[in-house]
Design an enzyme around this catalytic site. Sequence first.
Site, short mmCIF file in Angstrom:
data_model
loop_
_atom_site.label_atom_id
_atom_site.label_comp_id
_atom_site.label_asym_id
_atom_site.label_seq_id
_atom_site.Cartn_x
_atom_site.Cartn_y
_atom_site.Cartn_z
N ASN A 94 -4.69 -2.21 -4.70
CA ASN A 94 -5.93 -2.20 -3.91
C ASN A 94 -5.76 -1.33 -2.68
OD1 ASN A 94 -8.53 -2.82 -3.17
ND2 ASN A 94 -8.08 -4.87 -2.44
N LYS A 146 0.42 -6.62 1.70
CA LYS A 146 -0.29 -5.35 1.55
C LYS A 146 0.02 -4.40 2.71
CE LYS A 146 -4.81 -3.60 0.16
NZ LYS A 146 -4.90 -2.39 0.97
N ASP A 158 -11.11 -2.34 10.94
CA ASP A 158 -10.05 -3.26 10.52
C ASP A 158 -9.70 -4.27 11.60
OD1 ASP A 158 -9.89 -2.17 8.02
OD2 ASP A 158 -8.09 -0.99 8.39
N HIS A 183 -5.45 -9.22 2.94
CA HIS A 183 -4.44 -9.39 3.99
C HIS A 183 -5.02 -9.63 5.36
CE1 HIS A 183 -4.63 -4.84 5.00
NE2 HIS A 183 -5.56 -5.10 4.10
N ARG A 184 -6.11 -8.93 5.70
CA ARG A 184 -6.66 -9.06 7.05
C ARG A 184 -7.36 -10.42 7.25
NH1 ARG A 184 -4.67 -5.01 9.14
NH2 ARG A 184 -4.70 -2.94 8.20
N ASP A 208 0.82 -1.21 0.00
CA ASP A 208 0.00 0.00 0.00
C ASP A 208 0.85 1.27 0.00
OD1 ASP A 208 -2.24 -1.59 0.02
OD2 ASP A 208 -3.22 -0.49 1.65
N GLU A 218 -11.28 -4.45 1.14
CA GLU A 218 -10.52 -5.15 0.11
C GLU A 218 -11.31 -6.30 -0.51
OE1 GLU A 218 -7.22 -3.12 2.41
OE2 GLU A 218 -9.32 -3.63 2.63
#
Length: 417
Positions: free
Chosen positions: A94, A399, A296, A373-374, A52, A324
């Site tokens: 993204n 990311k 998040d 990623h999360r 990012d 995302e």
Amino acid sequence: MNKDRLTVIPPGHPLSGKVSPPGSKSITNRALLLAGLAKGTSRLTGALKSDDTRYMAEALRAMGVAVEEPDATTFVVTSSGRLSAPANPLFLGNAGTATRFLTAAVAMFDGTFVVDGDEHMRKRPIKPLVAALNALGVDAEAPTGCPPVTVKAAGGFRADRVVIDAGLSSQYVSALLMAAACGSRPLDIELAGTAIGARGYIGLTIASMEAFGASVEQPTPSTWRVLPTGYKAADYHIEPDASAATYLWAAEVLTGGRIDIGTATVDFTQPDAKSHDFMAKFPHMPAEIDGSQMQDAIPTLAVLAAFNETPVRFVGIENLRVKECDRIRALSTGLNNIRPGLAVEEGDDLVVNADPALAGQRLPADIDTFADHRIAMSFALAGLKVEGITILDPGCVAKTYPAYWDALGSLGVKFEG
């Protein structure tokens, strides 16, 4: 590490040790942009180097800003204070922060700018921000309501007040705030209604702006006034990423360990740090958790909730559907792959039907991360307690936390794949 799949082997012991989370993604991308808008040389320390932030740095370089990287956590940014129209579209992968922030920032200069991203970013809404720019006299269009956005910039905003719908994302407000300081007149930014996704990030934005010489007033709870100060180059230290810290906090409570992340919880200014209060109650987390102001952190909390003593309903999380990936769907899918019925979507709520007896079982499950990623990082936590948890596309953690698997490995976690 296998690029396609990674199986987490439950450690069978408390995880203890010291891990330093990377710098905050949210603050790094704000600071990079503000340094690019400031005349002179700024030094950003403690910064995150990830996909990012790399996209933001590359976009700034494409617009005439010098961005040097003398070490793994520092950016040195030298700028004339202006962004020049690039020869090609700005590709931002993204990265939602970079995409939203730059869409507004480029409007303050001259020329045609195209802000674009990958297939996932092209599904993430930006229409409210484009509508606000149009109301400010900016020629901007996004035909699908998502990127790509074309901005035919002509030196800034043409009005001194704008109303914006920030129900989907506070990033729209942050984008306008940061751009407005480069204007020729004060700008009032007013919310349409009271709904705003993750309001706490507005505070992060303003603190970053002030560090680079801007002045922001708040006449009412739903109005911000930005003065046309421009920005001054600054040396700025970036705090660790609270969202990244959530995985380490959860790993600590799940395994009964002790993980020193080098920063006290109370010292974080990012909204996701509030999730620590809920983790501290594990395995007696409350029956309902409002995730609207710590979005998040919800994937981390949801996976942790699977091992809670009692079910947990997550509310105020509708905006997770436009992250995302559709994170509500990704979480319910992954949890139900571990054990059918473990999660239920009720409208935009997510109910996790907790079962502490999951711990110690072998429940083979391939977790589709949806390139998010999360989702990858949060479901790795399930693998600390359940055998057979396999993360698909584990490399997507790059990311925001490229060293995530190494961090878990340093605590004694082993992997196959």
